[in-house]
Design an enzyme around this catalytic site. Structure first.
Site, PDB file in Angstrom:
ATOM      1  N   GLU A  31      48.235 -30.071 -19.359  1.00 23.41           N
ATOM      2  CA  GLU A  31      49.660 -29.742 -19.529  1.00 23.41           C
ATOM      3  C   GLU A  31      50.068 -29.668 -21.003  1.00 23.41           C
ATOM      4  O   GLU A  31      50.992 -28.940 -21.355  1.00 23.41           O
ATOM      5  CB  GLU A  31      50.537 -30.775 -18.808  1.00 23.41           C
ATOM      6  CG  GLU A  31      50.686 -30.531 -17.322  1.00 23.41           C
ATOM      7  CD  GLU A  31      51.218 -29.130 -16.993  1.00 23.41           C
ATOM      8  OE1 GLU A  31      52.127 -28.659 -17.692  1.00 23.41           O
ATOM      9  OE2 GLU A  31      50.692 -28.510 -16.054  1.00 23.41           O
ATOM     10  N   GLY A  32      49.402 -30.474 -21.846  1.00 28.40           N
ATOM     11  CA  GLY A  32      49.725 -30.455 -23.279  1.00 28.40           C
ATOM     12  C   GLY A  32      49.469 -29.069 -23.873  1.00 28.40           C
ATOM     13  O   GLY A  32      50.318 -28.505 -24.589  1.00 28.40           O
ATOM     14  N   HIS A  33      48.307 -28.492 -23.543  1.00 28.07           N
ATOM     15  CA  HIS A  33      48.004 -27.135 -24.033  1.00 28.07           C
ATOM     16  C   HIS A  33      48.992 -26.123 -23.446  1.00 28.07           C
ATOM     17  O   HIS A  33      49.451 -25.209 -24.132  1.00 28.07           O
ATOM     18  CB  HIS A  33      46.595 -26.707 -23.612  1.00 28.07           C
ATOM     19  CG  HIS A  33      45.490 -27.542 -24.188  1.00 28.07           C
ATOM     20  ND1 HIS A  33      44.782 -28.449 -23.442  1.00 28.07           N
ATOM     21  CD2 HIS A  33      44.969 -27.581 -25.435  1.00 28.07           C
ATOM     22  CE1 HIS A  33      43.860 -29.019 -24.204  1.00 28.07           C
ATOM     23  NE2 HIS A  33      43.949 -28.521 -25.411  1.00 28.07           N
ATOM     24  N   GLY A 143      49.368 -28.724 -31.673  1.00 30.89           N
ATOM     25  CA  GLY A 143      50.009 -29.900 -31.096  1.00 30.89           C
ATOM     26  C   GLY A 143      50.219 -31.005 -32.122  1.00 30.89           C
ATOM     27  O   GLY A 143      49.374 -31.231 -32.993  1.00 30.89           O
ATOM     28  N   GLN A 149      45.705 -33.149 -38.267  1.00 31.76           N
ATOM     29  CA  GLN A 149      45.216 -31.765 -38.204  1.00 31.76           C
ATOM     30  C   GLN A 149      46.355 -30.789 -38.497  1.00 31.76           C
ATOM     31  O   GLN A 149      46.203 -29.843 -39.285  1.00 31.76           O
ATOM     32  CB  GLN A 149      44.622 -31.500 -36.827  1.00 31.76           C
ATOM     33  CG  GLN A 149      44.350 -30.039 -36.525  1.00 31.76           C
ATOM     34  CD  GLN A 149      43.601 -29.847 -35.227  1.00 31.76           C
ATOM     35  OE1 GLN A 149      42.403 -30.080 -35.158  1.00 31.76           O
ATOM     36  NE2 GLN A 149      44.287 -29.409 -34.176  1.00 31.76           N
ATOM     37  N   SER A 181      45.135 -35.751 -23.178  1.00 26.16           N
ATOM     38  CA  SER A 181      44.009 -35.346 -24.018  1.00 26.16           C
ATOM     39  C   SER A 181      42.842 -35.029 -23.099  1.00 26.16           C
ATOM     40  O   SER A 181      42.669 -35.671 -22.053  1.00 26.16           O
ATOM     41  CB  SER A 181      43.629 -36.511 -24.947  1.00 26.16           C
ATOM     42  OG  SER A 181      42.311 -36.339 -25.428  1.00 26.16           O
TER      43      SER A 181
HETATM   44  O1  PAF Z   1      42.781 -29.136 -31.835  1.00 25.47           O
HETATM   45  C1  PAF Z   1      41.763 -28.507 -31.443  1.00 25.47           C
HETATM   46  O2  PAF Z   1      41.558 -28.293 -30.249  1.00 25.47           O
HETATM   47  C2  PAF Z   1      40.752 -28.014 -32.473  1.00 25.47           C
HETATM   48  O3  PAF Z   1      40.620 -28.915 -33.522  1.00 25.47           O
HETATM   49  C3  PAF Z   1      41.060 -26.590 -32.988  1.00 25.47           C
HETATM   50  C4  PAF Z   1      42.373 -26.535 -33.742  1.00 25.47           C
HETATM   51  C5  PAF Z   1      41.085 -25.618 -31.821  1.00 25.47           C
HETATM   52  C6  PAF Z   1      39.950 -26.149 -33.960  1.00 25.47           C
HETATM   53  O4  PAF Z   1      38.701 -26.144 -33.348  1.00 25.47           O
END
Ligand code: PAF
Length: 291
Positions: A31-33, A143, A149, A181
């Site tokens: 769901e996060g994605h 996210g 990141q 996650s």
């Molecule tokens: O957050 C992620 O899933 C990964 O670090 C990403 C940004 C797709 C890079 O591989």
């Protein structure tokens, strides 16, 4: 929705599309994605999602080989979510030659997660820059769960003058507060119940910080640094059998330790529960700033 696996075919498909909004992922979508996809759809006409488990960002003893790969199921979810294009390249296509040019991120990439995963953000920044060059989006959604990141990607975009707007998507949580996650599926049922203690710990820290900052504002002699709160949280987790990599209170715009005047704060954590590494963070605001 089209599923495209080569760079040439993707470039051809996107040649007349604008604006393109890009959501890079490593698949095994939850769901996060899908929430990042929802944000992307609000911002643009053509939504591109990449699915690629990037070997460059995994350390030698990390979970690259066991990282869940569920392309078929991911594509079904993306189709239902109204995505236009899925880009799922092979390793041979994305790394046609050994990757010798690498993005060298700034020093902050060696702190927090970077201190425990040497080279991780170098691998992330390199693949993200490659994907940006391939997809050439006008916007990209990342996210906030991976807060460091997101910070590094924003810095890369700013310092390398990439014409891309980076959007931070809110963390989606389970009913008990655990941040979603792909790695949560490594938890056994007992660990899964215990896992929510992490976000409760961060919430308690946030509350205590706001309380201390308010006392400080009122000149009631409250402590000016929060290192004891960090230590208490580490102790509370360790006492229940967690292994703490770090729990750190930082300025949310620089990720550096707090200095006078900082108001926007983030508490970041990386911890192990059994064999599973979990990360989470909580943003909070100290009214009036730290004095
Ligand atoms: O957050 C992620 O899933 C990964 O670090 C990403 C940004 C797709 C890079 O591989």
């Amino acid at each position: 929705m089209q599923i495209i696996s080569t760079i040439t075919a993707l470039r051809h498909r996107l040649r007349d599309e604008e604006p393109v909004v890009f959501v890079p992922t490593m698949g095994n979508l939850h769901e996060g994605h899908l929430d990042l996809v929802r944000v992307a759809r609000e911002h643009g006409r053509c939504v591109v999602v990449s699915i690629f488990v990037n070997p460059l960002q995994f350390g030698v003893n990390e979970d690259f080989s066991k990282y869940p790969r569920t392309l078929e199921q991911d594509c079904k979810l993306l189709e239902q979510s109204g995505v236009d294009v899925v880009f799922a390249p092979s390793e041979q296509d994305l790394y046609a030659q050994p990757q010798q040019f690498m993005v060298d991120p700034p020093a902050i990439a060696n702190e927090l997660c970077g201190a425990f995963r040497p080279g991780h953000f170098r691998g992330v920044a390199t693949v993200v820059l490659k994907l940006f060059n391939i997809v050439q989006p006008q916007m990209a959604v990342f996210g906030k769960k991976d807060f460091q990141q997101l910070h590094i990607v924003r810095q890369m975009v700013a310092q390398l003058n990439l014409p891309i707007e980076v959007i931070g998507g809110e963390t989606v949580r389970a009913a008990d507060g655990l941040a979603l996650s792909s790695r949560n599926q490594y938890l056994n049922p007992t660990e899964r119940t215990e896992a929510a203690f992490l976000c409760r710990t961060l919430a308690n820290m946030g509350k205590a910080m706001r309380g201390q900052a308010a006392l400080n504002q009122a000149k009631l002699n409250s402590p000016r640094d929060f290192s004891s709160l960090e230590q208490e949280a580490r102790d509370a987790l360790s006492a229940r059998g967690w292994k703490v990599e770090y729990i750190a209170i930082r300025c949310s715009s620089t990720l550096l330790p707090l200095t006078a005047g900082d108001k926007d704060v983030v508490i970041l954590a990386a911890v192990w529960l059994g064999k599973t590494r979990l990360i989470d963070n909580l943003e909070t605001n100290l009214q009036g700033g730290l004095s």
